[in-house]
Design a protein around this motif. Sequence first.
Motif, PDB file in Angstrom:
ATOM      1  N   ARG A 127      -3.949  14.669  -8.227  1.00 27.44           N
ATOM      2  CA  ARG A 127      -3.043  13.984  -9.162  1.00 27.44           C
ATOM      3  C   ARG A 127      -1.646  13.865  -8.564  1.00 27.44           C
ATOM      4  N   GLU A 128      -1.178  14.946  -7.955  1.00 31.81           N
ATOM      5  CA  GLU A 128       0.146  14.916  -7.335  1.00 31.81           C
ATOM      6  C   GLU A 128       0.183  13.909  -6.191  1.00 31.81           C
ATOM      7  N   ALA A 129      -0.900  13.866  -5.395  1.00 31.49           N
ATOM      8  CA  ALA A 129      -0.958  12.920  -4.280  1.00 31.49           C
ATOM      9  C   ALA A 129      -0.922  11.478  -4.782  1.00 31.49           C
ATOM     10  N   ARG A 130      -1.608  11.197  -5.904  1.00 35.83           N
ATOM     11  CA  ARG A 130      -1.582   9.840  -6.467  1.00 35.83           C
ATOM     12  C   ARG A 130      -0.192   9.469  -6.965  1.00 35.83           C
ATOM     13  N   GLU A 131       0.494  10.428  -7.606  1.00 36.89           N
ATOM     14  CA  GLU A 131       1.855  10.159  -8.076  1.00 36.89           C
ATOM     15  C   GLU A 131       2.780   9.824  -6.913  1.00 36.89           C
ATOM     16  N   ILE A 132       2.640  10.569  -5.819  1.00 37.47           N
ATOM     17  CA  ILE A 132       3.464  10.303  -4.642  1.00 37.47           C
ATOM     18  C   ILE A 132       3.119   8.944  -4.043  1.00 37.47           C
ATOM     19  N   ALA A 133       1.817   8.616  -4.011  1.00 43.99           N
ATOM     20  CA  ALA A 133       1.392   7.326  -3.470  1.00 43.99           C
ATOM     21  C   ALA A 133       1.920   6.171  -4.306  1.00 43.99           C
ATOM     22  N   PHE A 134       1.903   6.319  -5.642  1.00 44.39           N
ATOM     23  CA  PHE A 134       2.419   5.247  -6.503  1.00 44.39           C
ATOM     24  C   PHE A 134       3.923   5.068  -6.308  1.00 44.39           C
ATOM     25  N   ALA A 135       4.645   6.191  -6.233  1.00 43.20           N
ATOM     26  CA  ALA A 135       6.089   6.100  -5.996  1.00 43.20           C
ATOM     27  C   ALA A 135       6.376   5.441  -4.654  1.00 43.20           C
ATOM     28  N   ASP A 136       5.555   5.755  -3.663  1.00 41.47           N
ATOM     29  CA  ASP A 136       5.716   5.148  -2.343  1.00 41.47           C
ATOM     30  C   ASP A 136       5.496   3.637  -2.414  1.00 41.47           C
ATOM     31  N   SER A 195       0.876  -6.298 -11.600  1.00 40.48           N
ATOM     32  CA  SER A 195      -0.254  -7.195 -11.808  1.00 40.48           C
ATOM     33  C   SER A 195      -1.582  -6.458 -11.716  1.00 40.48           C
ATOM     34  N   TRP A 196      -1.766  -5.643 -10.677  1.00 38.99           N
ATOM     35  CA  TRP A 196      -2.992  -4.859 -10.524  1.00 38.99           C
ATOM     36  C   TRP A 196      -2.758  -3.719  -9.551  1.00 38.99           C
ATOM     37  N   ILE A 197      -3.650  -2.756  -9.643  1.00 38.18           N
ATOM     38  CA  ILE A 197      -3.565  -1.585  -8.761  1.00 38.18           C
ATOM     39  C   ILE A 197      -4.972  -1.066  -8.525  1.00 38.18           C
ATOM     40  N   GLU A 198      -5.265  -0.652  -7.306  1.00 38.51           N
ATOM     41  CA  GLU A 198      -6.564  -0.066  -7.004  1.00 38.51           C
ATOM     42  C   GLU A 198      -6.396   1.058  -5.985  1.00 38.51           C
ATOM     43  N   GLU A 199      -7.219   2.073  -6.142  1.00 38.57           N
ATOM     44  CA  GLU A 199      -7.169   3.218  -5.232  1.00 38.57           C
ATOM     45  C   GLU A 199      -8.085   2.960  -4.055  1.00 38.57           C
ATOM     46  N   ALA A 257      -4.030  10.560  -1.049  1.00 38.83           N
ATOM     47  CA  ALA A 257      -4.371   9.430  -1.905  1.00 38.83           C
ATOM     48  C   ALA A 257      -3.718   8.187  -1.325  1.00 38.83           C
ATOM     49  N   SER A 258      -4.402   7.081  -1.442  1.00 40.76           N
ATOM     50  CA  SER A 258      -3.879   5.806  -0.966  1.00 40.76           C
ATOM     51  C   SER A 258      -4.241   4.731  -1.982  1.00 40.76           C
ATOM     52  N   LEU A 259      -3.287   3.905  -2.342  1.00 42.47           N
ATOM     53  CA  LEU A 259      -3.543   2.852  -3.318  1.00 42.47           C
ATOM     54  C   LEU A 259      -2.829   1.572  -2.900  1.00 42.47           C
ATOM     55  N   THR A 260      -3.384   0.470  -3.354  1.00 36.18           N
ATOM     56  CA  THR A 260      -2.798  -0.850  -3.124  1.00 36.18           C
ATOM     57  C   THR A 260      -2.432  -1.439  -4.479  1.00 36.18           C
ATOM     58  N   ALA A 261      -1.232  -1.982  -4.578  1.00 39.54           N
ATOM     59  CA  ALA A 261      -0.754  -2.521  -5.858  1.00 39.54           C
ATOM     60  C   ALA A 261      -0.013  -3.833  -5.634  1.00 39.54           C
ATOM     61  N   ARG A 262      -0.047  -4.681  -6.653  1.00 40.35           N
ATOM     62  CA  ARG A 262       0.676  -5.941  -6.599  1.00 40.35           C
ATOM     63  C   ARG A 262       1.632  -6.035  -7.803  1.00 40.35           C
ATOM     64  N   THR A 284       0.844  -1.189   0.000  1.00 38.45           N
ATOM     65  CA  THR A 284       0.000   0.000   0.000  1.00 38.45           C
ATOM     66  C   THR A 284       0.883   1.243   0.000  1.00 38.45           C
ATOM     67  N   GLY A 285       0.571   2.176  -0.884  1.00 37.45           N
ATOM     68  CA  GLY A 285       1.300   3.429  -0.951  1.00 37.45           C
ATOM     69  C   GLY A 285       0.417   4.605  -0.583  1.00 37.45           C
ATOM     70  N   ASN A 286       1.005   5.605   0.043  1.00 33.77           N
ATOM     71  CA  ASN A 286       0.260   6.779   0.486  1.00 33.77           C
ATOM     72  C   ASN A 286       0.962   8.053   0.036  1.00 33.77           C
ATOM     73  N   GLY A 287       0.175   9.074  -0.242  1.00 39.18           N
ATOM     74  CA  GLY A 287       0.747  10.352  -0.624  1.00 39.18           C
ATOM     75  C   GLY A 287      -0.223  11.480  -0.337  1.00 39.18           C
ATOM     76  N   SER A 288       0.297  12.683  -0.207  1.00 41.84           N
ATOM     77  CA  SER A 288      -0.550  13.849   0.018  1.00 41.84           C
ATOM     78  C   SER A 288       0.071  15.068  -0.647  1.00 41.84           C
ATOM     79  N   ALA A 289      -0.786  16.028  -0.977  1.00 43.87           N
ATOM     80  CA  ALA A 289      -0.340  17.278  -1.588  1.00 43.87           C
ATOM     81  C   ALA A 289      -1.255  18.399  -1.116  1.00 43.87           C
ATOM     82  N   ALA A 290      -0.710  19.594  -1.055  1.00 46.27           N
ATOM     83  CA  ALA A 290      -1.465  20.734  -0.525  1.00 46.27           C
ATOM     84  C   ALA A 290      -2.264  21.416  -1.617  1.00 46.27           C
ATOM     85  N   ALA A 291      -3.481  21.812  -1.258  1.00 48.08           N
ATOM     86  CA  ALA A 291      -4.340  22.589  -2.149  1.00 48.08           C
ATOM     87  C   ALA A 291      -4.797  23.836  -1.399  1.00 48.08           C
ATOM     88  N   ALA A 292      -4.795  24.972  -2.084  1.00 45.76           N
ATOM     89  CA  ALA A 292      -5.176  26.229  -1.439  1.00 45.76           C
ATOM     90  C   ALA A 292      -6.685  26.269  -1.204  1.00 45.76           C
TER      91      ALA A 292
END
Length: 221
Positions: free
Chosen positions: A144-153, A173-177, A209-214, A20-28
């Motif tokens: 979008r930025e939070a998802r990119e960080i979560a995937f990299a994580d 193999s698969w990925i889900e948010e 954003a949080s996603l699980t991937a295999r 599981t990967g997690n990421g966050s980004a700031a929005a005004a």
Amino acid sequence: MDHRDRGNSQGRRRAGVTVTGNGSAAAAVDQVTVTLGVSVVRPDAGAAFQAAAHTATRVMAILADDGADSRSVRTADLTLGPQIEWRDNREFLMGYQAGQRLIVHLPGLAGLERMLTDVAVGGGEGVRIDSVALTPSNPESALREAREIAFADAMAKASHLAGLAGRLLGELSWIEERQGDGAQPISGSAGFRAAAKMPVATGDMALSASLTARWLFAESG
């Protein structure tokens, strides 16, 4: 057998790693929704209704004077009913309650402190501020930025675990948010202004954003 891995060689599940990967980004924060309430109790239903109507009219006039146009204000509900109190297992009529709930949507934050103060001080009998929700009007870029960080994580974790197992990562193999509210206030800032106004901290909001991937392990040889 995980149905998402079916169809692999010889129908068997290939070894891999799920993370599981997690990421966050700031929005005004740049818009606000205010929920206001009016609640008045009188011995007579008609008197309660009239008193609540007087307060609601006064509040709407204040909102208009402070810059909220008619399309930004709507009535969420309007109530009139008896106030009942139980004593010694008996029901007593204490009076009648009349009220209204107003939703105010403001596309910007200018004048918010003045508006809240004006409503609280001059709104009249039975007025209350139920909630003030500060949100970003355009969260997509931060998400979008939070998802990119979560995937990299997730990929970093998977690579580390594969290395600990003496393997190399193969195909994804698969990925889900993972679903969640995805929003948390992270920093507030409000200067010291006139003491008669209620200060409102309008800091950024963290969108997460949080996603699980295999990933399958690369096949040797």
